[in-house]
Write a protein that holds these residues in place. Structure first.
Motif, mmCIF file in Angstrom:
data_model
loop_
_atom_site.group_PDB
_atom_site.id
_atom_site.type_symbol
_atom_site.label_atom_id
_atom_site.label_comp_id
_atom_site.label_asym_id
_atom_site.label_seq_id
_atom_site.Cartn_x
_atom_site.Cartn_y
_atom_site.Cartn_z
ATOM 1 N N GLU A 1 -1.165 6.867 9.435
ATOM 2 C CA GLU A 1 -2.019 6.317 8.385
ATOM 3 C C GLU A 1 -3.095 5.377 8.909
ATOM 4 O O GLU A 1 -4.002 5.016 8.171
ATOM 5 C CB GLU A 1 -1.147 5.523 7.404
ATOM 6 C CG GLU A 1 -0.146 6.378 6.689
ATOM 7 C CD GLU A 1 0.613 5.553 5.658
ATOM 8 O OE1 GLU A 1 0.393 5.776 4.457
ATOM 9 O OE2 GLU A 1 1.396 4.691 6.060
ATOM 10 N N ASP B 1 -3.482 4.391 -1.334
ATOM 11 C CA ASP B 1 -3.990 4.705 0.010
ATOM 12 C C ASP B 1 -5.365 5.357 -0.073
ATOM 13 O O ASP B 1 -5.548 6.454 0.417
ATOM 14 C CB ASP B 1 -3.033 5.691 0.701
ATOM 15 C CG ASP B 1 -1.758 5.019 1.170
ATOM 16 O OD1 ASP B 1 -1.818 3.872 1.646
ATOM 17 O OD2 ASP B 1 -0.694 5.658 1.059
ATOM 18 N N GLU C 1 2.955 6.572 -2.866
ATOM 19 C CA GLU C 1 4.282 6.923 -3.370
ATOM 20 C C GLU C 1 4.926 5.771 -4.142
ATOM 21 O O GLU C 1 6.045 5.892 -4.628
ATOM 22 C CB GLU C 1 5.183 7.340 -2.196
ATOM 23 C CG GLU C 1 5.745 6.228 -1.312
ATOM 24 C CD GLU C 1 4.755 5.634 -0.308
ATOM 25 O OE1 GLU C 1 3.534 5.671 -0.562
ATOM 26 O OE2 GLU C 1 5.206 5.098 0.725
ATOM 27 N N GLY D 1 1.066 1.447 5.651
ATOM 28 C CA GLY D 1 -0.271 1.908 6.012
ATOM 29 C C GLY D 1 -0.718 1.593 7.429
ATOM 30 O O GLY D 1 -1.856 1.875 7.780
ATOM 31 N N THR E 1 0.847 -1.188 0.000
ATOM 32 C CA THR E 1 0.000 0.000 0.000
ATOM 33 C C THR E 1 0.882 1.236 0.000
ATOM 34 O O THR E 1 1.955 1.239 0.605
ATOM 35 C CB THR E 1 -0.900 0.073 1.253
ATOM 36 O OG1 THR E 1 -0.062 0.348 2.389
ATOM 37 C CG2 THR E 1 -1.651 -1.216 1.478
ATOM 38 N N GLY E 2 0.442 2.274 -0.685
ATOM 39 C CA GLY E 2 1.169 3.544 -0.659
ATOM 40 C C GLY E 2 0.981 4.312 -1.957
ATOM 41 O O GLY E 2 1.107 3.747 -3.044
#
Ligand code: AMP
Ligand code: MG
Length: 425
Positions: A270, A241, A201, A265, A198-199
């Protein structure tokens, strides 16, 4: 079914925001429901799998008493109580070609390793001790009755348990199964493990990095670690996200897999919407574990479309992913695969060559290199930079240096515990 709430409420001093490594392990262990379905496979395909049946020997292995050495088979009672004895050579016995005749008093048989002991013999004298000329064989004094004889059934005996349900099948077990003449064996079905990163970026390999992006490396370490464990893996890629994408990914994974692993996450900034999302899908706890690296981690069970999957929400930092995988997930997945017994990694003690700064109150997993010095003694050195984003520290290391919860700084030359990477199958 036991809930996480029930498990943690029975624990002394359970604090999700300051959980000792051993407490976290204990909660995970108590919450697992192993797969119970088995399938029959050809013996070779059982390598790396978990045995799904008890194996009881239907044979004596070896089937007959046989010689452990090349030499001469004789009856010990024929030997003189003192001094040497001259016996008459009556024939030969080879592995797979036994001596058919009947042995008379004062006779012996030339015998090769693995050959069936001729009737009327109980002892083998190795050829190096014997002087043979024609059919006359001179045996020196000092032979023990029964020496160099392997007994029928000394490896496996009819009716005796050989392997238990839940054992790991490695090379030795394959050989044992084959020595019983088995062509097929029941093994537990492989564990299905879904995972995603997850992310916002994250950028996938093979594409151009935009400013502020990083390549998604966690999915590759996870792929490697899960493949080594022999899991069926479902790689679900990178998930952004945002609540809708995450919910969709988590539901798909929960419907299909026995275990779901995510990275990223779960850190404090987060966690909020993920926390709320996971609470709707099942029971998941968020921990701050007293360890370095790898402090934040989520654990529990999520459900969708009638299937429940164990959930491991690992931190995002690349080293933290590997450390939490090896300290919690590996053992859990082995237990879920049906492995019996203790699957924790062994800890070995060796001197540490360098000082390590450490405060009591958390377990640290530094990356180290175990090596032999000029005297042949083993010691461990930390591999340079130990940041949780420095994946190079894992690649250069060959072990974890595990510094216990209550321990303070380590002085050069002090003993520390290490966990070898080799053998992390
Ligand atoms: P997070 O736990 O999501 O806050 O991530 C912590 C750190 O790990 C951030 O610097 C992320 O960029 C990095 N990170 C998270 N996921 C990955 C990934 N899949 N590959 C490489 N780095 C990651
Ligand atoms: Mg993130």
């Amino acid at each position: 079914m036991t809930t996480l709430q029930q498990i943690t409420s029975c624990m002394d001093a359970y604090d999700p925001d300051a959980l000792a490594v051993d407490q976290a392990r204990a909660v995970v262990r108590a919450f697992l429901t192993p797969v119970a379905t088995s399938e029959r496979v050809a013996v070779r395909s059982a390598l790396g799998r978990v045995l799904g049946e008890d194996i009881v020997s239907t044979l004596d292995v070896p089937a007959h008493d046989n010689s452990a050495m090349d030499g001469y088979a004789l009856l010990h009672a024929d030997l003189a109580p003192q001094g040497e004895t001259v016996l008459r050579l009556a024939g030969s016995a080879y592995a797979g070609r036994q001596f058919e005749g009947k042995l008379g008093k004062g006779e012996c048989v030339r015998i090769m390793t693995g050959a069936v002991m001729p009737e009327g013999t109980d002892t083998v004298v190795i050829q190096e001790l014997v002087q043979a000329a024609g059919d006359s064989v001179c045996i020196p004094a000092g032979q023990k009755r029964g020496q160099n004889r392997r007994l029928a059934g000394e490896d496996l005996a009819v009716g005796k348990p050989v392997l238990r349900t839940g054992s790991a099948v490695g090379p030795a077990q394959l050989g044992l199964l084959a020595s019983l003449g088995l062509a097929e064996v029941a093994v537990r079905r492989r564990l299905r493990v879904a995972f995603f990163s997850t992310g916002d970026e994250l950028c996938s390999v093979g594409t151009q990095l935009a400013p502020g992006e990083v390549y998604d490396s966690n999915r590759y370490t996870l792929y490697g670690m899960l493949s080594r464990l022999g899991c069926d893996i479902i790689d679900m890629g990178v998930v952004r996200d945002d609540p809708a994408s995450l919910e969709h990914a988590l539901r798909t994974a929960a419907a299909d897999a026995d275990a779901v692993i995510t990275s990223g996450g779960v850190s404090v900034g987060e966690a909020d919407f993920i926390r709320e999302l996971l609470a709707r899908l099942g029971e998941v706890v968020f921990w701050k574990i007293a360890m370095k690296p790898g402090r934040p981690m989520a654990f529990g069970k999520i459900e969708h479309a009638g299937n429940a999957a164990h959930f491991f929400g690992l931190p995002g930092n690349p080293v933290a992913v590997m450390v939490t995988f090896y300290q919690f997930v590996r053992e859990a997945l082995l237990a879920l695969s049906g492995r019996s017994g203790d699957c924790t990694l062994p800890l070995l003690q060796v001197p540490c060559t360098a000082a390590i700064r450490k405060n009591p109150g958390r377990t640290e997993f530094q990356r180290g290199t175990l090596a032999r010095d000029a005297q042949g003694l083993w010691s461990v050195s930390p591999t340079g930079a130990q940041g949780s984003g420095v994946l190079r520290s894992m690649s250069e290391a060959n072990c974890f240096i595990v510094i216990e919860h209550a321990r303070g700084p380590v002085k050069p030359g002090e003993a520390v515990q290490v966990q070898l990477f080799d053998g992390l199958i």
